[in-house]
Every structure is written in structure tokens, then in C-alpha cells.
Design a protein around this motif. Structure first.
Motif, PDB file in Angstrom:
ATOM      1  N   UNK A 131     -46.687  37.804  12.617  1.00 38.13           N
ATOM      2  CA  UNK A 131     -45.515  36.934  12.677  1.00 38.13           C
ATOM      3  C   UNK A 131     -44.428  37.615  13.513  1.00 38.13           C
ATOM      4  N   UNK A 132     -43.543  36.779  14.080  1.00 37.15           N
ATOM      5  CA  UNK A 132     -42.493  37.308  14.948  1.00 37.15           C
ATOM      6  C   UNK A 132     -41.162  36.656  14.605  1.00 37.15           C
ATOM      7  N   UNK A 133     -40.082  37.380  14.872  1.00 39.78           N
ATOM      8  CA  UNK A 133     -38.747  36.851  14.665  1.00 39.78           C
ATOM      9  C   UNK A 133     -38.274  36.180  15.949  1.00 39.78           C
ATOM     10  N   UNK A 134     -37.946  34.873  15.836  1.00 36.12           N
ATOM     11  CA  UNK A 134     -37.377  34.173  16.973  1.00 36.12           C
ATOM     12  C   UNK A 134     -35.862  34.326  16.975  1.00 36.12           C
ATOM     13  N   UNK A 135     -35.184  33.469  17.717  1.00 34.01           N
ATOM     14  CA  UNK A 135     -33.729  33.560  17.797  1.00 34.01           C
ATOM     15  C   UNK A 135     -33.062  33.319  16.450  1.00 34.01           C
ATOM     16  N   UNK A 191     -34.415  34.649   6.741  1.00 33.68           N
ATOM     17  CA  UNK A 191     -34.448  34.095   8.095  1.00 33.68           C
ATOM     18  C   UNK A 191     -33.716  35.050   9.030  1.00 33.68           C
ATOM     19  N   UNK A 192     -34.340  35.413  10.150  1.00 32.39           N
ATOM     20  CA  UNK A 192     -33.772  36.447  11.013  1.00 32.39           C
ATOM     21  C   UNK A 192     -32.562  35.964  11.801  1.00 32.39           C
ATOM     22  N   UNK A 193     -31.551  36.789  11.845  1.00 28.04           N
ATOM     23  CA  UNK A 193     -30.416  36.613  12.745  1.00 28.04           C
ATOM     24  C   UNK A 193     -29.669  35.308  12.553  1.00 28.04           C
ATOM     25  N   UNK A 194     -29.845  34.643  11.417  1.00 30.02           N
ATOM     26  CA  UNK A 194     -29.143  33.382  11.187  1.00 30.02           C
ATOM     27  C   UNK A 194     -27.827  33.658  10.488  1.00 30.02           C
ATOM     28  N   UNK A 195     -26.852  32.783  10.682  1.00 26.34           N
ATOM     29  CA  UNK A 195     -25.577  32.933  10.007  1.00 26.34           C
ATOM     30  C   UNK A 195     -25.698  32.471   8.566  1.00 26.34           C
ATOM     31  N   UNK A 196     -24.938  33.083   7.682  1.00 20.45           N
ATOM     32  CA  UNK A 196     -25.014  32.731   6.269  1.00 20.45           C
ATOM     33  C   UNK A 196     -24.524  31.310   6.055  1.00 20.45           C
TER      34      UNK A 196
END
Length: 371
Positions: A131-135, A191-196
Motif C-alpha cells: 500500500x502507498x500514501x497518496x496526497x 489517513x495520510x497528510x489529511x487535515x483534521x
């Protein structure tokens, strides 16, 4: 995590070691603790021990032959390998009347729903080694939308699915990897790099995760176990040394098959309901010992008719009274077997229930007589 509470058009019966394995019994056991693209603090130590323990349950208790079990761990468990094994080993490799067992130990997660079929706007998923982290979301995961049609193709098999992972509502806080780093042993990926954003949960929906459109599958006879409700987290047992860790749910699930461990009404039959009660108690006891754990509610999705059915085929016992005095006008009374075989509709294979109605009620309720 709650994975798919249904697993095929099969009956929720689980057979035992004393019964001969069917020619096409198949099990797929997947455990992922090490991930190609995750930092060390997001790796899990329990899955490698979980897969060994589940394989032992399958061969020693449920009567699966070693050659009928395929195991995928860590780098073997890529998205392509997992999907192809489900299709080739389980779907194409079995037929109606066979037993199918699918087990997953690893990270669960949620990603944005692109198909528009989710009430909360999130798709449940299980992780893969690659698996990979997208934007702002994970990619190269296996969605519930991908698993459901594969499970549906196993119509007529006796399918059991066990998922020790989570894709809980806490994930929808969109925590960054840094924010999640403190939850050691948690089997979910933020969830990667997402805002709270505001916490979103599924309230009291009990739909068992990844395949979260379970009703048709359950009605077809599938049984599904998962470690936690959709809004909860599943855990590695961090009380243990790293090399000895295992999933809290998996350990309780296996222990519950042992004689007298979870047989609450002590009638010699461990039912699905009794096993659920046992894994729930063990999970909550663990949670009470950990500050980071709010609560755990393991889930069972199955046809109601099999709640009181044995998880392992019991040895049918016919007991004859030690002393019998035949009388010409009265037949000899012989106690009937403690269990009887039934085949609920729809059902691929028979299940075993207590022949004594009072014992049967206890098995269905999942607890002993305390009234």
C-alpha cells in the motif's frame, strides 16, 4: 475492525477435527506486520504469530489438511497476490458444499468512497504489503467493494471470514502519521497528510466492516467475525514482549475453541454465541488495562439460526443408563444423543445443536443459567 460480516452463501457451520476434511476444503491465511512503504512505528508485531496460531486451529481443531491452507505473510501479501489467491485458491478452487476459511491479520483503514455507496462517505479497506500514501489517502489497498463480489461468488460453500484489524471511526479524524504514532499496537492506519476534521462514526450500525453490505451474504449463510465495531480499534497485545505479541482478538478467538473455555452453560457444546461472549470479555478485559483503548466490541454476523450451533462438531454421545429393567409393558428408556444435526436453509453443510431445549436456549443466549 470489522470486515465483512458475510462470507459466502454458505452455512455458518464449522466442522471439527473428528470429521474427515472435504476434498476441496480451502483456507487462506493472511498476516501483514511489515509494510513496504510504512515507517517503523506503524509496523505490527502480532500478525506473524497470528497466522501460525490460526493455521494450528485449522489443522488441529477444525480438521483442515495442511495442504489445504495457503499462507501469505508480509512481502508475499501484495494486493495482486491477495486478490489472485482469493479468486484462484478460494473461489475457483472450491465448489458448493466445501468449506472456505478466510483470515486476515493486519492494518485496517478507511479511504474516500468514490462510488457513492457509503453513508459516511468512506470505504472500508484492508491493507496490503505494498500500500502507498497518496496526497490525502491511501492507495493500493483492497476495498470492500472489491471483496464483496468475490465473496458472493462462493455461493453454496460453508464460508467463514475472520478479520483481526480495524477501520474505525477514529480514523476519520484524519490523523497524521505523527499524531497516530502514540497508539502503539493499534491495527489501523490514519489517513495520510489529511487535515483534521470532525469525528465521524457509524453510530450503532453493526455491519462488520469491509464488506459492509452484509445482509444478502449473511442471508445466504455466510458467517463473519471481526475484532471490533466499525468505530473502534483492534489491537496487538502490547503487554507482551515484541516477539511474542499477537492480536488480542485472534488469541481470544482461538482460546474460545478449547474445551470448557467458553462453554458458558457447560453442556459440552461451544456455540457461536458463546464464543462471541468469550472473545468480547477477553477483548474488554484487555481494553480496561490500556489507557489508549476506549472499548472493544467484537462482531459476529451470521444467520440467526446458527447462533446456538457448535463452532466445532461435537462428538455425538449416546448414553445408556447403567441399570435398566425392561418391563413387558414398558420399553427400555435410552437417553438420546446430547446433540443433533440440522441443516438450516440456506445451508451448504449441517450444523450441530443441543438436543435438550434448555441447553439450546443457553447456547443461543451465549451465557449460563443465572436466573
Amino acid at each position: 475492525m470489522r470486515f465483512w460480516v458475510p462470507v459466502a452463501a454458505l452455512v455458518v457451520a464449522v466442522l471439527c477435527s473428528s470429521s474427515p476434511a472435504f476434498a476441496k476444503d480451502r483456507a487462506l491465511v493472511i498476516g501483514i506486520g511489515t509494510y513496504e512503504n510504512l515507517p517503523e512505528d506503524m509496523l505490527l508485531h502480532g500478525p506473524k504469530n497470528d497466522v501460525k496460531a490460526i493455521a494450528g486451529l485449522l489443522t488441529n481443531t477444525l480438521g483442515f489438511k495442511p495442504e489445504s491452507i495457503r499462507t501469505l505473510t508480509d512481502q508475499q501479501a501484495t494486493k495482486a497476490a491477495m486478490l489472485s489467491s482469493i479468486k484462484e485458491w478460494l473461489v475457483d478452487g472450491t465448489k458448493a458444499g466445501d468449506r472456505v476459511f478466510l483470515y486476515f491479520s493486519g492494518h485496517g483503514l478507511q479511504v474516500k468512497d468514490e462510488s457513492g455507496d457509503e453513508e459516511d462517505g468512506m470505504d472500508e479497506a484492508i491493507s496490503t504489503y505494498d500500500l502507498k500514501a497518496g496526497d490525502d489517502d491511501w492507495t493500493n489497498v483492497i476495498l470492500d467493494d472489491e471483496l464483496e463480489p468475490l465473496v458472493a461468488r462462493m455461493k453454496g460453500r460453508a464460508v467463514t471470514v475472520v478479520i483481526d484489524a480495524c477501520h474505525s471511526g477514529t480514523i476519520s479524524r484524519s490523523l497524521s502519521p505523527q499524531a497516530a504514532a502514540g497508539l502503539k499496537g493499534a491495527r489501523f492506519l490514519p489517513r495520510p497528510f489529511a487535515t483534521a476534521r470532525k469525528l465521524v462514526t457509524r453510530g450503532l450500525r453493526i455491519d462488520l466492516g469491509v464488506v459492509d453490505k452484509p445482509v444478502p451474504l449473511v442471508e445466504a449463510g455466510v458467517t463473519i467475525w471481526s475484532a471490533a465495531a466499525p468505530y473502534q480499534v483492534a489491537w496487538d497485545d502490547v503487554r507482551l514482549p515484541i516477539e511474542d505479541r499477537h492480536g488480542v482478538f485472534t488469541a481470544a478467538f482461538i482460546e474460545g475453541y478449547q474445551p470448557k473455555t467458553s462453554d458458558a452453560n457447560a453442556n459440552g457444546l461451544t456455540s457461536n454465541a458463546e464464543l462471541l461472549d468469550y472473545v468480547t470479555k477477553q477483548s474488554k478485559d484487555y481494553c480496561a488495562s490500556q489507557e489508549a483503548c476506549d472499548d472493544i466490541d467484537p462482531q459476529l454476523e451470521a444467520m440467526p439460526e446458527v447462533l446456538g450451533a457448535a463452532v466445532v462438531k461435537p462428538d455425538l454421545v449416546v448414553e445408556t443408563p447403567a441399570e435398566t429393567t425392561p418391563v413387558e409393558t414398558q420399553p427400555v428408556e435410552v437417553e438420546t444423543a446430547a446433540y443433533e444435526e440440522v441443516k438450516p436453509e440456506p445451508a451448504a453443510l449441517p450444523v450441530y445443536i443441543a438436543s435438550n431445549p434448555l441447553d439450546g436456549v443457553g447456547d443461543i443466549l451465549g451465557r449460563g443459567d443465572t436466573g
